[in-house]
Design an enzyme around this catalytic site. Structure first.
Site, PDB file in Angstrom:
ATOM      1  N   SER A  32      40.968 -12.137  -4.663  1.00  0.00           N
ATOM      2  CA  SER A  32      42.225 -12.066  -3.908  1.00  0.00           C
ATOM      3  C   SER A  32      43.019 -10.814  -4.217  1.00  0.00           C
ATOM      4  O   SER A  32      43.280 -10.503  -5.380  1.00  0.00           O
ATOM      5  CB  SER A  32      43.132 -13.255  -4.260  1.00  0.00           C
ATOM      6  OG  SER A  32      42.569 -14.448  -3.841  1.00  0.00           O
ATOM      7  N   HIS A  63      41.538 -11.957   1.642  1.00  0.00           N
ATOM      8  CA  HIS A  63      40.105 -11.804   1.391  1.00  0.00           C
ATOM      9  C   HIS A  63      39.467 -11.065   2.552  1.00  0.00           C
ATOM     10  O   HIS A  63      39.523 -11.538   3.688  1.00  0.00           O
ATOM     11  CB  HIS A  63      39.430 -13.169   1.218  1.00  0.00           C
ATOM     12  CG  HIS A  63      39.543 -13.691  -0.170  1.00  0.00           C
ATOM     13  ND1 HIS A  63      38.554 -13.543  -1.111  1.00  0.00           N
ATOM     14  CD2 HIS A  63      40.549 -14.333  -0.790  1.00  0.00           C
ATOM     15  CE1 HIS A  63      38.944 -14.083  -2.243  1.00  0.00           C
ATOM     16  NE2 HIS A  63      40.152 -14.576  -2.090  1.00  0.00           N
ATOM     17  N   HIS A  85      35.463 -20.045  -0.889  1.00  0.00           N
ATOM     18  CA  HIS A  85      35.781 -20.942  -2.002  1.00  0.00           C
ATOM     19  C   HIS A  85      35.375 -22.376  -1.676  1.00  0.00           C
ATOM     20  O   HIS A  85      35.335 -22.779  -0.509  1.00  0.00           O
ATOM     21  CB  HIS A  85      37.289 -20.922  -2.292  1.00  0.00           C
ATOM     22  CG  HIS A  85      37.840 -19.558  -2.551  1.00  0.00           C
ATOM     23  ND1 HIS A  85      38.142 -18.689  -1.528  1.00  0.00           N
ATOM     24  CD2 HIS A  85      38.145 -18.917  -3.704  1.00  0.00           C
ATOM     25  CE1 HIS A  85      38.597 -17.555  -2.048  1.00  0.00           C
ATOM     26  NE2 HIS A  85      38.606 -17.655  -3.353  1.00  0.00           N
ATOM     27  N   TYR A  87      37.248 -24.908  -2.120  1.00  0.00           N
ATOM     28  CA  TYR A  87      38.371 -25.622  -1.484  1.00  0.00           C
ATOM     29  C   TYR A  87      38.454 -25.393   0.018  1.00  0.00           C
ATOM     30  O   TYR A  87      39.143 -26.138   0.719  1.00  0.00           O
ATOM     31  CB  TYR A  87      39.716 -25.283  -2.151  1.00  0.00           C
ATOM     32  CG  TYR A  87      40.163 -23.839  -2.042  1.00  0.00           C
ATOM     33  CD1 TYR A  87      40.641 -23.314  -0.847  1.00  0.00           C
ATOM     34  CD2 TYR A  87      40.114 -23.001  -3.153  1.00  0.00           C
ATOM     35  CE1 TYR A  87      41.039 -21.988  -0.747  1.00  0.00           C
ATOM     36  CE2 TYR A  87      40.509 -21.682  -3.067  1.00  0.00           C
ATOM     37  CZ  TYR A  87      40.962 -21.186  -1.867  1.00  0.00           C
ATOM     38  OH  TYR A  87      41.344 -19.873  -1.775  1.00  0.00           O
ATOM     39  N   GLU A  88      37.754 -24.372   0.511  1.00  0.00           N
ATOM     40  CA  GLU A  88      37.756 -24.140   1.962  1.00  0.00           C
ATOM     41  C   GLU A  88      36.843 -25.131   2.683  1.00  0.00           C
ATOM     42  O   GLU A  88      36.820 -25.167   3.914  1.00  0.00           O
ATOM     43  CB  GLU A  88      37.314 -22.702   2.263  1.00  0.00           C
ATOM     44  CG  GLU A  88      38.301 -21.661   1.758  1.00  0.00           C
ATOM     45  CD  GLU A  88      37.800 -20.240   1.962  1.00  0.00           C
ATOM     46  OE1 GLU A  88      37.813 -19.781   3.117  1.00  0.00           O
ATOM     47  OE2 GLU A  88      37.384 -19.602   0.972  1.00  0.00           O
ATOM     48  N   ALA A 115      41.566 -13.344  -9.060  1.00  0.00           N
ATOM     49  CA  ALA A 115      42.973 -13.491  -9.424  1.00  0.00           C
ATOM     50  C   ALA A 115      43.090 -14.785 -10.211  1.00  0.00           C
ATOM     51  O   ALA A 115      42.425 -15.763  -9.885  1.00  0.00           O
ATOM     52  CB  ALA A 115      43.825 -13.562  -8.163  1.00  0.00           C
ATOM     53  N   MET A 216      40.340 -20.349  -9.157  1.00  0.00           N
ATOM     54  CA  MET A 216      39.619 -21.211  -8.213  1.00  0.00           C
ATOM     55  C   MET A 216      38.312 -20.574  -7.710  1.00  0.00           C
ATOM     56  O   MET A 216      37.878 -20.860  -6.583  1.00  0.00           O
ATOM     57  CB  MET A 216      40.521 -21.514  -7.011  1.00  0.00           C
ATOM     58  CG  MET A 216      41.895 -22.079  -7.367  1.00  0.00           C
ATOM     59  SD  MET A 216      42.937 -22.238  -5.920  1.00  0.00           S
ATOM     60  CE  MET A 216      44.552 -22.548  -6.697  1.00  0.00           C
ATOM     61  N   SER A 217      37.700 -19.731  -8.539  1.00  0.00           N
ATOM     62  CA  SER A 217      36.484 -19.046  -8.065  1.00  0.00           C
ATOM     63  C   SER A 217      35.601 -18.650  -9.248  1.00  0.00           C
ATOM     64  O   SER A 217      35.753 -19.152 -10.355  1.00  0.00           O
ATOM     65  CB  SER A 217      36.868 -17.797  -7.259  1.00  0.00           C
ATOM     66  OG  SER A 217      37.408 -16.816  -8.115  1.00  0.00           O
ATOM     67  N   ASN A 240      49.943 -14.151 -12.024  1.00  0.00           N
ATOM     68  CA  ASN A 240      51.152 -14.970 -12.202  1.00  0.00           C
ATOM     69  C   ASN A 240      51.043 -15.698 -13.531  1.00  0.00           C
ATOM     70  O   ASN A 240      49.945 -15.867 -14.069  1.00  0.00           O
ATOM     71  CB  ASN A 240      51.278 -15.998 -11.062  1.00  0.00           C
ATOM     72  CG  ASN A 240      50.035 -16.876 -10.945  1.00  0.00           C
ATOM     73  OD1 ASN A 240      48.997 -16.446 -10.436  1.00  0.00           O
ATOM     74  ND2 ASN A 240      50.123 -18.083 -11.451  1.00  0.00           N
ATOM     75  N   HIS A 254      50.924 -17.984  -3.096  1.00  0.00           N
ATOM     76  CA  HIS A 254      49.780 -17.113  -2.808  1.00  0.00           C
ATOM     77  C   HIS A 254      50.247 -15.677  -2.564  1.00  0.00           C
ATOM     78  O   HIS A 254      49.554 -14.712  -2.932  1.00  0.00           O
ATOM     79  CB  HIS A 254      49.005 -17.660  -1.603  1.00  0.00           C
ATOM     80  CG  HIS A 254      47.724 -16.926  -1.320  1.00  0.00           C
ATOM     81  ND1 HIS A 254      46.722 -16.763  -2.255  1.00  0.00           N
ATOM     82  CD2 HIS A 254      47.279 -16.276  -0.211  1.00  0.00           C
ATOM     83  CE1 HIS A 254      45.724 -16.067  -1.734  1.00  0.00           C
ATOM     84  NE2 HIS A 254      46.040 -15.748  -0.494  1.00  0.00           N
TER      85      HIS A 254
END
Ligand code: HPA
Length: 285
Positions: A32, A63, A85, A87-88, A115, A216-217, A240, A254
């Site tokens: 990201s 992306h 991902h 989650y997609e 990220a 998340m990746s 963050n 995001h």
């Protein structure tokens, strides 16, 4: 892995071979907000994901959706500009298909970026973290990308994960960061599914079990790359703070992740450019 999926990988690899004469030995996955890195590739062949059968296309803002293949620092690299991902809604074999295609093309070294939220209190947004190890929370719970029949021609049924992140490549990364006078943090990456960010209780749990940065990746790709016998270097951009004790009124968005990701690009670029010429010096660690 099903026979159908093995044929999908072969079809995708054939399509890429038809679209570029390059024979990349190094793969680079951009996470990201880190898209700009691909702009430095010289004499690139650019392949939009839509032109590759079965390739998973990311639906997430920030992306990119293309392969950029060409020369960088004297090496032939294949850059995956944007990833899909779990989650997609994609399956584990789908999100790791790009790594299998890289394997088919002859890629032997994988550099993965992402990220991540900094759980370690000494990490600041804008820092880079060398991934020293990971916790695959999804894998532990059953969503390992290697689940299902093993394709023996791809790798062993029970791949060793004692040293997922190559020691020699990490050493080079630390030397390059030092030469450029920026701090390269080091730590354990915790892989969660998302897409919701973590609750304070979840962050306390992650901190307690030794996670320094959460994201998340990356981990499914690393598992498949290690199964494929590739050497792996992982770098997290701390975009963050993932703070178990948040100040009143603070949130994680995001947009913040993308914005900080962009600011980190110059250091990340310097790091990767410094590492690339030295990749072949090393032996597997
Ligand atoms: N949590 C999970 N994934 C992330 C974060 C986070 O705080 N920041 C960027 N990716």
């Amino acid at each position: 892995m099903s026979e159908v999926f093995v044929s999908h990988i072969a079809e995708a690899a054939t399509a890429v071979r038809q679209l570029t004469p390059y024979l990349p030995t190094i793969g680079l996955v951009l996470g990201s907000g880190l898209n700009a890195l691909a702009n430095s590739i010289q004499n690139p062949d650019i392949i939009p994901y839509e032109q590759i059968p079965h390739w998973p296309v990311s639906t997430v803002p920030g992306h990119g959706g293309r392969l950029v293949i060409g020369q960088l620092e004297g090496q032939t690299v294949l850059v995956q500009q944007g990833r899909a991902h779990f989650y997609e809604g994609y399956s584990m074999p789908q999100i790791t298909l790009p790594i299998r295609v890289m394997q088919q093309l002859g890629v032997q070294t994988l550099i993965v970026t992402n990220a991540a939220g900094g759980i370690n209190a000494s990490f600041q947004p804008g820092d880079l973290m060398l991934i020293t190890d990971h916790i695959n929370f999804l894998g532990i719970a059953g969503h390992n990308p290697l689940r299902g029949p093993n394709e023996d021609s791809f790798g062993p049924r029970f791949p060793d994960m004692t040293r997922p992140y190559d020691l020699h490549l990490r050493q080079i990364a630390l030397e390059v960061a030092q030469a450029h006078h920026f701090t390269l943090q080091q730590g354990v990456y915790g892989y969660v599914a998302g897409p919701s960010f973590e609750t304070p209780a979840e962050l306390r749990f992650l901190r307690t079990v030794g996670v320094d940065a959460v994201g998340m990746s990356t981990v499914p790709e690393v598992v498949v790359a290690r199964h494929a016998g590739m050497r792996v270097l992982g770098i997290s951009s701390i975009t963050n703070k993932a703070n178990p004790d948040p100040q009143p009124g603070t949130t994680v968005t995001h947009d913040e992740v993308l914005e900080t990701g962009k600011q980190i690009v110059p250091n990340l670029m310097a790091l990767i450019r410094g590492i690339l010429p030295r990749v072949l010096e090393t032996t597997s660690g």
